[in-house]
Design a protein around this motif. Structure first.
Motif, PDB file in Angstrom:
ATOM      1  N   ALA A  72       0.827  -1.211   0.000  1.00 28.51           N
ATOM      2  CA  ALA A  72       0.000   0.000   0.000  1.00 28.51           C
ATOM      3  C   ALA A  72       0.858   1.257   0.000  1.00 28.51           C
ATOM      4  O   ALA A  72       0.543   2.241  -0.681  1.00 28.51           O
ATOM      5  CB  ALA A  72      -0.928  -0.011   1.216  1.00 28.51           C
ATOM      6  N   ALA A 116      -4.096   1.021   2.358  1.00 28.33           N
ATOM      7  CA  ALA A 116      -4.185   2.062   1.334  1.00 28.33           C
ATOM      8  C   ALA A 116      -5.210   3.119   1.717  1.00 28.33           C
ATOM      9  O   ALA A 116      -4.974   4.326   1.530  1.00 28.33           O
ATOM     10  CB  ALA A 116      -4.532   1.441  -0.018  1.00 28.33           C
ATOM     11  N   ALA A 121     -14.052   3.811  -1.275  1.00 24.84           N
ATOM     12  CA  ALA A 121     -13.635   2.414  -1.268  1.00 24.84           C
ATOM     13  C   ALA A 121     -14.757   1.518  -1.756  1.00 24.84           C
ATOM     14  O   ALA A 121     -15.935   1.854  -1.639  1.00 24.84           O
ATOM     15  CB  ALA A 121     -13.197   1.985   0.128  1.00 24.84           C
ATOM     16  N   GLY A 123      -5.795  -3.138   0.880  1.00 23.48           N
ATOM     17  CA  GLY A 123      -6.822  -2.108   0.747  1.00 23.48           C
ATOM     18  C   GLY A 123      -6.994  -1.289   2.006  1.00 23.48           C
ATOM     19  O   GLY A 123      -7.120  -0.058   1.946  1.00 23.48           O
ATOM     20  N   VAL A 132      -6.238   2.616  -6.424  1.00 18.75           N
ATOM     21  CA  VAL A 132      -5.455   1.486  -5.933  1.00 18.75           C
ATOM     22  C   VAL A 132      -6.331   0.257  -6.118  1.00 18.75           C
ATOM     23  O   VAL A 132      -7.318   0.079  -5.406  1.00 18.75           O
ATOM     24  CB  VAL A 132      -5.059   1.647  -4.452  1.00 18.75           C
ATOM     25  N   VAL A 143     -10.151   3.088  -3.759  1.00 20.45           N
ATOM     26  CA  VAL A 143      -9.453   1.887  -3.291  1.00 20.45           C
ATOM     27  C   VAL A 143     -10.428   0.717  -3.379  1.00 20.45           C
ATOM     28  O   VAL A 143     -11.491   0.752  -2.753  1.00 20.45           O
ATOM     29  CB  VAL A 143      -8.953   2.046  -1.844  1.00 20.45           C
TER      30      VAL A 143
END
Length: 326
Positions: A129, A158, A171, A155, A214, A147
């Protein structure tokens, strides 16, 4: 020494306890008496196909925390008795054992007061991350970051690192994990099971899209999320490369970053491996200062590691599981 060993490639329920010779550190190495070792997807993935360089029986476990027990020739930067953490070489015997060897260049000191299990939750997921959010995407204040898999190890770190940098974090995660991911720093959580991720991101950003992604899921997810980037945005691919052909050339001009932590050993040089120490030191400092959380789900004994790895392979575990030596 007592160790959990793999006799041949296979599933993690084939791991067994055994006695192995205690390893001796070579030049530039230290021997660490293991206190804790984090469990990671890489463990069951490597168990399934094996590594050509492995000495059989193999020992899994990449994220080691413990006390330096002996030093090899030429080692002057650390001494016996110091507590360290490291992300190990995928080709070497790992930390599901009483002792493990490490390259002195990759060691990070464990801050006083930090428990072994908290420190061992960090290396693989945290470093991945960190590379994505800090080193590659350079996430900063006022950025908007997507994310995927926000409740997982990579995750979750991150989400925390992006929020710590001042970014707005969106997310994706199952609905039952939404509160957990919001507590880590996400401003919004999209239920990937019931919601259209692209449509929801557009809605949440007023049609603009995101500055960075990400992606922890895979190639298909990464490819779909490329289209959510603003001009000049970046995507860090953790689990699979996106198909760049879906993006017209010389238009939105995305930057794509492939994160391959273990390759610091297999294709990297000494300078690259030293960065593992630098980044892990930063992460452990953030952890000790309570600026990030270890997301520790639970601890297990050495005997319980095989079942825990099988559970982890089902991809339903939230946060991190860590083996703690009794």
């Amino acid at each position: 020494m007592r160790a959990l060993v793999l006799d041949r490639p296979g599933t993690c329920d084939t791991l067994r306890l055994a006695d192995l010779p205690t390893p001796e550190p070579g030049p530039g190495q230290v021997r660490v008496e293991v206190e804790a070792c984090g469990l990671n997807p890489s463990d069951y993935q490597r168990a399934a196909y094996g590594i050509p360089e492995w000495e059989w029986p193999a020992v899994l476990g990449l994220d080691v925390v413990g006390t330096v027990d002996a030093v090899g020739e030429g080692v002057t930067s650390v001494k016996a008795g110091q507590r360290v953490a490291f992300h190990g070489d995928i080709r070497a015997r790992g930390g599901f054992a009483e002792y493990a060897l490490a390259d002195v260049m990759v060691l990070a000191r464990v801050p006083d007061g930090l428990t072994p299990e908290s420190a061992a939750a960090v290396p693989s997921a945290g470093l991945t991350a960190y590379q994505a959010v800090v080193r590659r995407l350079h996430v900063g204040n006022d950025d908007c970051v997507l994310v995927t898999g926000g409740a997982g190890g990579v995750g979750g770190f991150a989400v925390q690192l992006a929020a710590l940098a001042g970014a707005r974090v969106i997310a994706t995660e199952a609905a039952h994990n939404a509160d957990h991911v919001k507590a880590l720093g996400a401003g919004a959580v999209i239920d990937f099971r019931t919601e259209d991720i692209t449509a929801r991101v557009r809605e949440l950003t007023g049609g603009r899209g995101v500055d960075a992604v990400v992606d922890t899921i895979g190639s298909e997810s990464a490819t779909a999320n490329l289209g959510l980037l603003v001009h000049g945005g970046g995507l860090a691919a953790i689990a699979g490369r996106p198909d760049l052909s879906v993006v017209p050339p010389f238009g939105m001009a995305p930057s794509v970053h492939e994160i391959a932590l273990g390759a610091a050993y297999t294709v990297g040089d000494g300078r690259v491996r030293t960065q593992l120490s630098t980044m892990l030191t930063d992460l452990l400092t953030l952890l000790a200062d309570k600026r990030i959380a270890p997301m520790l789900s639970r601890t297990v004994s050495l005997e319980e590691v095989p079942a825990a790895l099988v559970e982890l392979s089902g991809r339903g575990v939230r946060g991190k599981i860590v083996y703690v030596r009794g």
